[in-house]
Write an enzyme that holds these catalytic residues in place. Structure first.
Site, PDB file in Angstrom:
ATOM      1  N   GLY A   1      -1.104  -4.361  -4.114  1.00 53.29           N
ATOM      2  CA  GLY A   1      -1.787  -5.275  -5.030  1.00 53.29           C
ATOM      3  C   GLY A   1      -0.804  -5.796  -6.053  1.00 53.29           C
ATOM      4  O   GLY A   1       0.403  -5.852  -5.806  1.00 53.29           O
ATOM      5  N   SER A   2      -1.332  -6.135  -7.221  1.00 54.37           N
ATOM      6  CA  SER A   2      -0.486  -6.774  -8.232  1.00 54.37           C
ATOM      7  C   SER A   2       0.388  -5.742  -8.943  1.00 54.37           C
ATOM      8  O   SER A   2       0.046  -4.556  -9.026  1.00 54.37           O
ATOM      9  CB  SER A   2      -1.381  -7.483  -9.247  1.00 54.37           C
ATOM     10  OG  SER A   2      -2.225  -6.536  -9.874  1.00 54.37           O
ATOM     11  N   THR A   3       1.484  -6.220  -9.505  1.00 51.92           N
ATOM     12  CA  THR A   3       2.394  -5.347 -10.241  1.00 51.92           C
ATOM     13  C   THR A   3       1.696  -4.760 -11.464  1.00 51.92           C
ATOM     14  O   THR A   3       1.876  -3.577 -11.780  1.00 51.92           O
ATOM     15  CB  THR A   3       3.662  -6.140 -10.620  1.00 51.92           C
ATOM     16  OG1 THR A   3       4.329  -6.491  -9.397  1.00 51.92           O
ATOM     17  CG2 THR A   3       4.606  -5.328 -11.486  1.00 51.92           C
TER      18      THR A   3
ATOM     19  N   GLU B   1       4.687 -14.541 -10.359  1.00 47.56           N
ATOM     20  CA  GLU B   1       4.034 -14.670  -9.059  1.00 47.56           C
ATOM     21  C   GLU B   1       2.758 -15.500  -9.236  1.00 47.56           C
ATOM     22  O   GLU B   1       1.896 -15.178 -10.049  1.00 47.56           O
ATOM     23  CB  GLU B   1       3.675 -13.290  -8.506  1.00 47.56           C
ATOM     24  CG  GLU B   1       3.087 -13.400  -7.114  1.00 47.56           C
ATOM     25  CD  GLU B   1       2.777 -12.055  -6.475  1.00 47.56           C
ATOM     26  OE1 GLU B   1       2.208 -11.192  -7.153  1.00 47.56           O
ATOM     27  OE2 GLU B   1       3.105 -11.886  -5.286  1.00 47.56           O
TER      28      GLU B   1
ATOM     29  N   GLU C   1       3.077  -1.200  -3.158  1.00 44.17           N
ATOM     30  CA  GLU C   1       3.583  -2.434  -2.546  1.00 44.17           C
ATOM     31  C   GLU C   1       2.998  -3.566  -3.380  1.00 44.17           C
ATOM     32  O   GLU C   1       1.792  -3.817  -3.341  1.00 44.17           O
ATOM     33  CB  GLU C   1       3.140  -2.487  -1.079  1.00 44.17           C
ATOM     34  CG  GLU C   1       3.999  -3.409  -0.241  1.00 44.17           C
ATOM     35  CD  GLU C   1       3.399  -4.789  -0.125  1.00 44.17           C
ATOM     36  OE1 GLU C   1       3.784  -5.656  -0.942  1.00 44.17           O
ATOM     37  OE2 GLU C   1       2.560  -5.002   0.748  1.00 44.17           O
TER      38      GLU C   1
ATOM     39  N   GLY D   1      -0.481  -1.989 -10.304  1.00 41.79           N
ATOM     40  CA  GLY D   1       0.403  -0.906  -9.839  1.00 41.79           C
ATOM     41  C   GLY D   1       0.880  -0.051 -11.004  1.00 41.79           C
ATOM     42  O   GLY D   1       0.905   1.186 -10.920  1.00 41.79           O
TER      43      GLY D   1
ATOM     44  N   CYS E   1       2.152 -11.526  -0.415  1.00 38.29           N
ATOM     45  CA  CYS E   1       3.162 -10.985  -1.322  1.00 38.29           C
ATOM     46  C   CYS E   1       4.571 -11.430  -0.934  1.00 38.29           C
ATOM     47  O   CYS E   1       5.437 -11.551  -1.786  1.00 38.29           O
ATOM     48  CB  CYS E   1       3.047  -9.474  -1.391  1.00 38.29           C
ATOM     49  SG  CYS E   1       2.975  -8.726   0.230  1.00 38.29           S
TER      50      CYS E   1
HETATM   51  P1  ADP Z   1      -4.852  -8.960  -6.546  1.00 42.81           P
HETATM   52  O1  ADP Z   1      -4.129  -9.591  -7.693  1.00 42.81           O
HETATM   53  O2  ADP Z   1      -4.195  -9.086  -5.228  1.00 42.81           O
HETATM   54  O3  ADP Z   1      -6.346  -9.149  -6.565  1.00 42.81           O
HETATM   55  P2  ADP Z   1      -5.181  -6.439  -7.767  1.00 42.81           P
HETATM   56  O4  ADP Z   1      -3.980  -5.656  -8.089  1.00 42.81           O
HETATM   57  O5  ADP Z   1      -5.982  -7.025  -8.857  1.00 42.81           O
HETATM   58  O6  ADP Z   1      -4.643  -7.482  -6.745  1.00 42.81           O
HETATM   59  O7  ADP Z   1      -6.187  -5.630  -6.848  1.00 42.81           O
HETATM   60  C1  ADP Z   1      -5.775  -4.885  -5.729  1.00 42.81           C
HETATM   61  C2  ADP Z   1      -6.682  -3.698  -5.602  1.00 42.81           C
HETATM   62  O8  ADP Z   1      -6.564  -2.903  -6.777  1.00 42.81           O
HETATM   63  C3  ADP Z   1      -8.160  -4.038  -5.465  1.00 42.81           C
HETATM   64  O9  ADP Z   1      -8.743  -3.142  -4.547  1.00 42.81           O
HETATM   65  C4  ADP Z   1      -8.681  -3.802  -6.871  1.00 42.81           C
HETATM   66  O10 ADP Z   1     -10.048  -3.484  -6.903  1.00 42.81           O
HETATM   67  C5  ADP Z   1      -7.849  -2.614  -7.298  1.00 42.81           C
HETATM   68  N1  ADP Z   1      -7.744  -2.432  -8.754  1.00 42.81           N
HETATM   69  C6  ADP Z   1      -7.816  -3.370  -9.723  1.00 42.81           C
HETATM   70  N2  ADP Z   1      -7.682  -2.805 -10.937  1.00 42.81           N
HETATM   71  C7  ADP Z   1      -7.520  -1.471 -10.743  1.00 42.81           C
HETATM   72  C8  ADP Z   1      -7.313  -0.347 -11.610  1.00 42.81           C
HETATM   73  N3  ADP Z   1      -7.259  -0.466 -12.939  1.00 42.81           N
HETATM   74  N4  ADP Z   1      -7.166   0.871 -11.044  1.00 42.81           N
HETATM   75  C9  ADP Z   1      -7.198   1.024  -9.705  1.00 42.81           C
HETATM   76  N5  ADP Z   1      -7.403   0.017  -8.853  1.00 42.81           N
HETATM   77  C10 ADP Z   1      -7.561  -1.233  -9.341  1.00 42.81           C
END
Ligand code: ADP
Length: 497
Positions: A246-248, A400, A269, A251, A303
């Site tokens: 997912g997003s940095t 990004e 990742e 992460g 990504c």
């Molecule tokens: P994108 O920008 O690709 O949507 P995110 O990083 O926001 O990516 O989300 C990727 C995943 O992380 C999703 O399943 C989302 O629900 C989850 N997510 C978002 N915020 C949190 C958090 N604070 N803790 C754990 N998981 C999260």
């Protein structure tokens, strides 16, 4: 529920999934409602209309899933590896049997062209699963020649315990399988949290998991948003590892939650701002086409998207003109349209974010070569957009965007190129197009990225390790290295005297 769906000959099973929604949570091979009774709605990105609903897992549901996965771990973790492999192979067969409707679910949920879901996502899902299943009975330790005369020392690679997989919406089923395959092959039990925008294929997978014969608790699937569901997983002391894509920004939150709870293992990742380079001696037609698809194939929601395009000055005008011509021919439409190259963005918020980058880039002096605006008034469509720029500090160049936007610039020397290509917090991927083999490898070695493509872009394979440098994360998925992510080494000393 009656849904406004596009004209398309859907599989009856696809329509049934929508009818059956909201689906419950999958814990211990059973469907259970969220303890709060709460559900949430997903939207069709092609129309903005409600598509489905899913149960919203809260902290109590996370506790229940962790308890189920913990209870299943001792038997699963010490089971015969070949038997784990057999179940994973069976699951791959079942996914193949249901591939057409799973592809339809991916397109409904995510918006991507059905052709891409069918020919890209789905075949790759099962290739990956079979490849990782093949590792299950090849996870070996070693014997260690120590300095003690009467000690026999050997290592074992053991599973970690309960793994939480938190995944994004851009390749919903593929991301699930990237994590599920090696985690289960190595003997871990799993809690999968699909992205809140795209829960349907993961929920469908649950029934296939049960049918494949995985014991209760080995795989549990919780739907819900990042907060509370994802955050509760990241902070749970009963979880041994979080595998995240997912997003940095998220992460970093997951790492902090892991540190504060139980130092659970984390693999991340994350985002990218990948440099794609065209030297003047490249096969120009391939390079231009490659640069086009490196960004626009998933509306930039990938990504590894090659979002910074560096072109050697002598070829700059030719590349920009060629790219503009190609890009202006791309058809932007919903994923079930007969001729479609670029689908919608995932959400209104994402569309507005990307439009914000476009507007801000223009105000900051970057020039729009193609695109720049919204397509239609329904759904979340943006035109494929090309920016020409010189200033590497622009937000458009540094951050990004995760949308259909490429930023093109000219360079004069290899030294300048490397300095500018590496001038980013990210390091996920890079591309280079040239006929000079020395130049290609010099760049491949100097660029700070986990994957480099020479005269190509975007290929991934179950056997080829994949992951980031710098703030694109750490840990390598795929290949044998994926197994390392889900195991830990134990050293055993035996007194032979
Ligand atoms: P994108 O920008 O690709 O949507 P995110 O990083 O926001 O990516 O989300 C990727 C995943 O992380 C999703 O399943 C989302 O629900 C989850 N997510 C978002 N915020 C949190 C958090 N604070 N803790 C754990 N998981 C999260």
């Amino acid at each position: 529920m009656k849904k406004a769906l596009p004209e398309y000959d859907f599989q009856p099973a696809t329509l049934k999934v929508l009818e059956d929604s909201p689906k419950k949570l999958f814990i211990n091979n059973e469907w259970v409602a969220a303890q709060s009774g709460e559900t949430f709605e997903t939207l069709n990105p092609a129309t903005g209309a409600p598509l489905a609903a899913a149960a919203l897992a809260g902290a109590a549901d996370v506790d229940a899933a962790v308890a189920a996965a913990q209870a299943a771990f001792p038997a699963w973790g010490s089971s015969i590896a070949a038997e784990r492999a057999e179940k994973l192979f069976k699951l791959a067969d079942l996914i193949d049997q249901h591939a057409d409707m799973l592809a339809e679910l991916e397109t409904l949920d995510n918006g991507k062209p059905i052709r891409v879901a069918r020919r890209g996502d789905l075949p790759y899902v099962t290739k990956h699963l079979r490849y990782q299943a093949g590792w299950a009975d090849k996870i070996e330790g070693s014997t260690v020649p120590v300095t003690f005369p009467n000690q026999f020392v050997y290592t074992r690679r053991e599973p970690l315990g309960v793994v939480a997989a938190i995944i994004p919406w851009n390749f919903p089923l593929l991301m699930a399988i990237w994590k599920l395959g090696p985690a289960l092959a190595a003997g871990n039990t799993l809690i999968l949290k699909p992205a809140e925008q795209t829960p349907l294929s993961a929920l469908y997978l649950a029934d296939l998991i049960r049918e494949a014969g995985f014991p209760p608790g080995v795989v549990n699937i919780l739907t819900g948003p990042g907060e509370p569901t994802g955050a509760a997983l990241a902070a749970h002391p009963g979880i041994a590892k979080v595998a995240f894509t997912g997003s940095t920004a998220v992460g970093a939150k997951i790492m902090a939650a892991a540190a504060a709870s139980n130092l659970k293992r984390v693999s991340l990742e994350l985002g990218g701002k990948s440099p794609n380079v065209i030297f003047a001696d490249a096969d120009m037609a391939s390079a231009v086409r490659g640069a086009q698809w490196a960004v626009f194939s998933t509306a930039g929601q990938e990504c590894v998207a090659g979002t910074r395009l560096f072109v050697e000055r002598a070829a700059y005008d030719q590349v920009v003109d060629g790219l503009k011509q190609n890009v202006e021919k791309m058809v932007v439409d919903h994923g079930f349209a007969e001729k479609v190259h670029v689908g919608p963005l995932i959400s209104q918020a994402q569309m507005e974010r990307v439009q914000g980058y476009i507007d801000q880039g223009q105000q900051a002096g970057a020039e729009i070569v193609a695109g720049g605006g919204r397509v239609g008034e329904q759904g979340y469509f943006l035109q494929p957009t090309i920016f020409a720029y010189q200033d590497d500090t622009l937000k458009l160049v540094q951050e990004e965007i995760f949308g259909p936007v490429v930023a093109v610039t000219a360079f004069d020397s290899e030294d300048e190129l490397i300095a500018r290509a590496n001038d980013t917090q990210y390091g996920l991927a890079a591309g280079v197009w040239t006929r000079d083999v020395g130049k290609a490898h010099r760049y491949a070695h100097a660029v700070q990225a986990g994957t480099v493509w020479i005269n190509g872009y975007g290929m991934i394979d179950p056997a080829a390790p994949f992951g980031g440098y710098k703030m694109s994360g750490f840990g390598r998925e795929m290949g044998k290295e994926a197994i390392d992510l889900y195991t830990q080494v134990k050293t055993v000393w035996v007194n032979t005297q």
